[in-house]
Design an enzyme around this catalytic site. Structure first.
Site, PDB file in Angstrom:
ATOM      1  N   GLU A 146      42.512 -77.683  25.111  1.00 48.74           N
ATOM      2  CA  GLU A 146      41.267 -77.984  25.829  1.00 48.74           C
ATOM      3  C   GLU A 146      40.069 -77.939  24.883  1.00 48.74           C
ATOM      4  O   GLU A 146      38.985 -78.419  25.226  1.00 48.74           O
ATOM      5  CB  GLU A 146      41.083 -77.026  27.020  1.00 48.74           C
ATOM      6  CG  GLU A 146      40.903 -75.549  26.667  1.00 48.74           C
ATOM      7  CD  GLU A 146      42.222 -74.811  26.412  1.00 48.74           C
ATOM      8  OE1 GLU A 146      43.147 -75.409  25.828  1.00 48.74           O
ATOM      9  OE2 GLU A 146      42.312 -73.621  26.774  1.00 48.74           O
TER      10      GLU A 146
ATOM     11  N   SER B 180      49.317 -69.933  18.989  1.00 45.42           N
ATOM     12  CA  SER B 180      49.299 -68.573  18.440  1.00 45.42           C
ATOM     13  C   SER B 180      50.557 -67.806  18.874  1.00 45.42           C
ATOM     14  O   SER B 180      51.186 -68.138  19.877  1.00 45.42           O
ATOM     15  CB  SER B 180      48.044 -67.857  18.930  1.00 45.42           C
ATOM     16  OG  SER B 180      48.048 -67.847  20.346  1.00 45.42           O
TER      17      SER B 180
ATOM     18  N   LYS C  40      50.260 -81.690  26.836  1.00 50.27           N
ATOM     19  CA  LYS C  40      49.133 -80.849  27.262  1.00 50.27           C
ATOM     20  C   LYS C  40      48.405 -80.465  25.976  1.00 50.27           C
ATOM     21  O   LYS C  40      48.776 -79.527  25.292  1.00 50.27           O
ATOM     22  CB  LYS C  40      49.649 -79.611  27.995  1.00 50.27           C
ATOM     23  CG  LYS C  40      48.697 -79.025  29.024  1.00 50.27           C
ATOM     24  CD  LYS C  40      47.362 -78.603  28.446  1.00 50.27           C
ATOM     25  CE  LYS C  40      47.432 -77.331  27.649  1.00 50.27           C
ATOM     26  NZ  LYS C  40      46.187 -77.051  26.893  1.00 50.27           N
TER      27      LYS C  40
ATOM     28  N   CYS D 168      48.236 -73.285  10.185  1.00 49.58           N
ATOM     29  CA  CYS D 168      49.299 -72.282  10.189  1.00 49.58           C
ATOM     30  C   CYS D 168      49.905 -72.166   8.803  1.00 49.58           C
ATOM     31  O   CYS D 168      50.643 -71.224   8.533  1.00 49.58           O
ATOM     32  CB  CYS D 168      50.367 -72.658  11.206  1.00 49.58           C
ATOM     33  SG  CYS D 168      51.217 -74.164  10.768  1.00 49.58           S
TER      34      CYS D 168
END
Ligand code: NAD
Length: 496
Positions: free
Chosen positions: A194, A244, A191, A299
């Site tokens: 988006e 996050s 996934k 990150c």
């Protein structure tokens, strides 16, 4: 600088060719499946142009993908690991052949420079190489445990697994999980974010060309609803998440409450400690690269510079270098208008609370053609209080907060006091100071004169504290354990 010059410097002519991709499909059972219902525009951060529309999948699409992955699992599991690794060899070759075109796509959907996009593909390819070595790295074990009795341990795949990934590395983060999860015999649903979903489909097509059987790898697009459907599906055995911290924590809790194995990597606030004996030029260069690479949307980005008294010459060089950095050539764009506004707001608040804006990136100079894009230039805030939000919270933009301290102990107390724990680094000529930071920093990845201390395979990538929920690392040796379960076979075949 004219648009033509930027175009030449960063090869931006390709941007127009990335537009008009229309509605993206999900990738389920080895083919593209049209999305139904709501779609979101995928906007190019360089200039705000629409590249494509991404469907927002949910429970129905996850159900179809799980069915395809479950159907493909028995035959894939039963292939020998060497055969599965052969697919990865071919996949690695295709990634190398297509690297420029893939990098252009990443640059267009994410906003990073072509060079950064290519670098992330090369890092992802290292994990593919790691997976091709799995027949040698994870062969299982056998030992005689009592007279005439042997115990054999084999590593078995889990079944259908999932990987949920963020916008900032559209290829590298999916490639942290796909090669090892598939080569150990699992089938997978990805996934992707988006906000940057296009590269995931290109990866799916390359895996298909590499000979991966239909259904072994699937892509479901969407946001929260798709992720929650994955987390609640009884046939999904393990979920790897990168994003996050608030979402990582929620995904970890929901996934484990549904009896899944979950490894969820979260956000970060990485501290770079600079000692007075550090080489000012080399340090300024490394710190700026760490703070502004991928426009600070990493990150592993340097976010707090803890400057120990006496390191002022380095701070001057850092500011000079930050002012000289060419936005849209050396550094790319911010993912969205909302993210750029959020970063600019954080800079403004820090300045109004007393921080000194040594370099202000809120209005970078840009050619008109990029005026509709999302931009923040390199920003250096000095005299920042260790307790202020810019020193404590993740900004995820090219903003470096300088906190001045008198000693290494004070610097370490600030680093230790932060809730995150992804990375920390020290710049020094002193082995003793470096050793102290390596031992006492509360972070999973430590750099010594290295601003972005990313461990390379076979060493695993993963932070501590609120930067990671779950056990193990997402790459390297630890990842083999995450994607497999041991089977212990105890055998008596003695003739006596
Ligand atoms: P994000 O948390 O907004 O999204 C990550 C993924 O979660 C996306 O696929 C998104 O669709 C999905 N998602 C969003 N909200 C959700 C919700 N409420 N429930 C379930 N799923 C949800 O992160 P992002 O903005 O795409 O990426 C940036 C963040 O990722 C930064 O915090 C960065 O530090 C972190 N990150 C961490 C690492 C690491 O290795 N620790 C690596 C890359 C990025």
């Amino acid at each position: 600088m004219t648009f033509a010059q930027i175009d030449e410097a960063t090869d931006l002519g390709f941007l127009s060719r990335q537009r008009g991709q229309g509605q993206l499909g999900h990738w389920i059972g080895g083919r593209s499946v049209a999305g139904v219902g709501d779609h979101l525009p995928v906007l190019c951060p360089w200039d705000g142009a629409e590249l494509a529309e991404v469907p927002l999948g949910g429970a129905a699409e996850v159900e179809a993908a799980v069915a395809a992955a479950a159907a493909a699992f028995p035959a894939w599991r039963d292939r020998n690991v060497r055969e599965r690794a052969q697919v990865m060899f071919r996949f690695r070759t295709l990634l190398a052949e297509e690297i420029d075109e893939l990098a252009r796509g990443i640059s267009a959907e994410n906003g990073k420079t072509f060079a950064e996009a290519k670098a992330e593909l090369m890092k992802g390819m290292e994990v593919v190489e790691f997976a091709t070595a799995l027949p040698h790295l994870a062969p299982g074990r056998i030992a005689e445990v009592a007279a005439g009795i042997d115990c054999m341990v084999t590593r078995e795949p889990l079944g259908v697994v999932a990987s949920v990934t963020p916008f900032n590395f559209p290829a590298m983060v999916p490639l942290w999980t796909i090669p090892t999860a598939l080569t150990t015999g699992n089938t997978m649903i990805l996934k992707p974010s988006e906000q940057a979903p296009i590269t995931a489909l290109r990866i799916a097509k390359l895996l298909d060309r590499a000979g991966l059987p239909a259904g072994v790898f699937n892509v479901v697009h969407g946001g929260r609803a798709a992720v929650e459907a994955i987390l609640e599906h009884p046939e999904v055995r393990a979920v790897s998440f990168v994003g996050s911290t608030p979402v990582a924590r929620a995904v970890y809790r929901r996934g484990t409450a549904h009896d899944k194995r979950v490894l969820a990597l979260g956000g970060a606030k990485n501290h770079l400690i600079v000692m007075p004996d550090a080489d000012p030029d080399l340090t300024a260069k490394a710190v700026l690269e760490a703070a502004t690479g991928c426009a600070g949307q990493r990150c592993m980005a340097a976010s707090v510079l803890v400057a120990v008294e006496g390191s002022e010459p380095m701070l001057e060089r850092l500011a000079e270098r930050a002012r000289a950095l060419r936005v849209a050539v050396d550094m790319g764009a911010i993912i969205s208008r909302a993210a750029a506004d959020r970063i600019q707001g954080a800079i403004g608040r820090a300045a109004s609370e007393g921080a000194q804006l040594v370099v202000d990136g809120r209005a970078p100079r840009l050619p008109a053609a990029l005026g509709e894009g999302y931009w923040v230039g390199p920003t250096v805030l000095d005299g920042v209080s260790a307790t202020s939000p810019v020193a404590r919270e993740e900004i995820f933009g090219p903003v470096l907060s300088v906190v001045r301290v008198r000693s290494l102990d004070e610097a370490l107390a600030i680093e230790n006091g932060n809730d995150f724990g992804n990375a920390a680094a020290i710049f020094t000529e002193s082995g003793a100071a470096a050793r102290e930071v390596a031992r006492r920093a509360s972070a999973g990845m430590i750099g010594v004169n290295v601003g972005v201390p990313v461990p390379r395979d076979p060493f695993g990538f993963g932070g501590w504290n609120e930067s990671k929920f779950g056990v193990g690392d997402i790459t390297g040796e630890g990842s083999i354990g995450f994607w497999t379960r041991d089977k212990k076979v105890t055998m008596r075949w003695s003739l006596r």
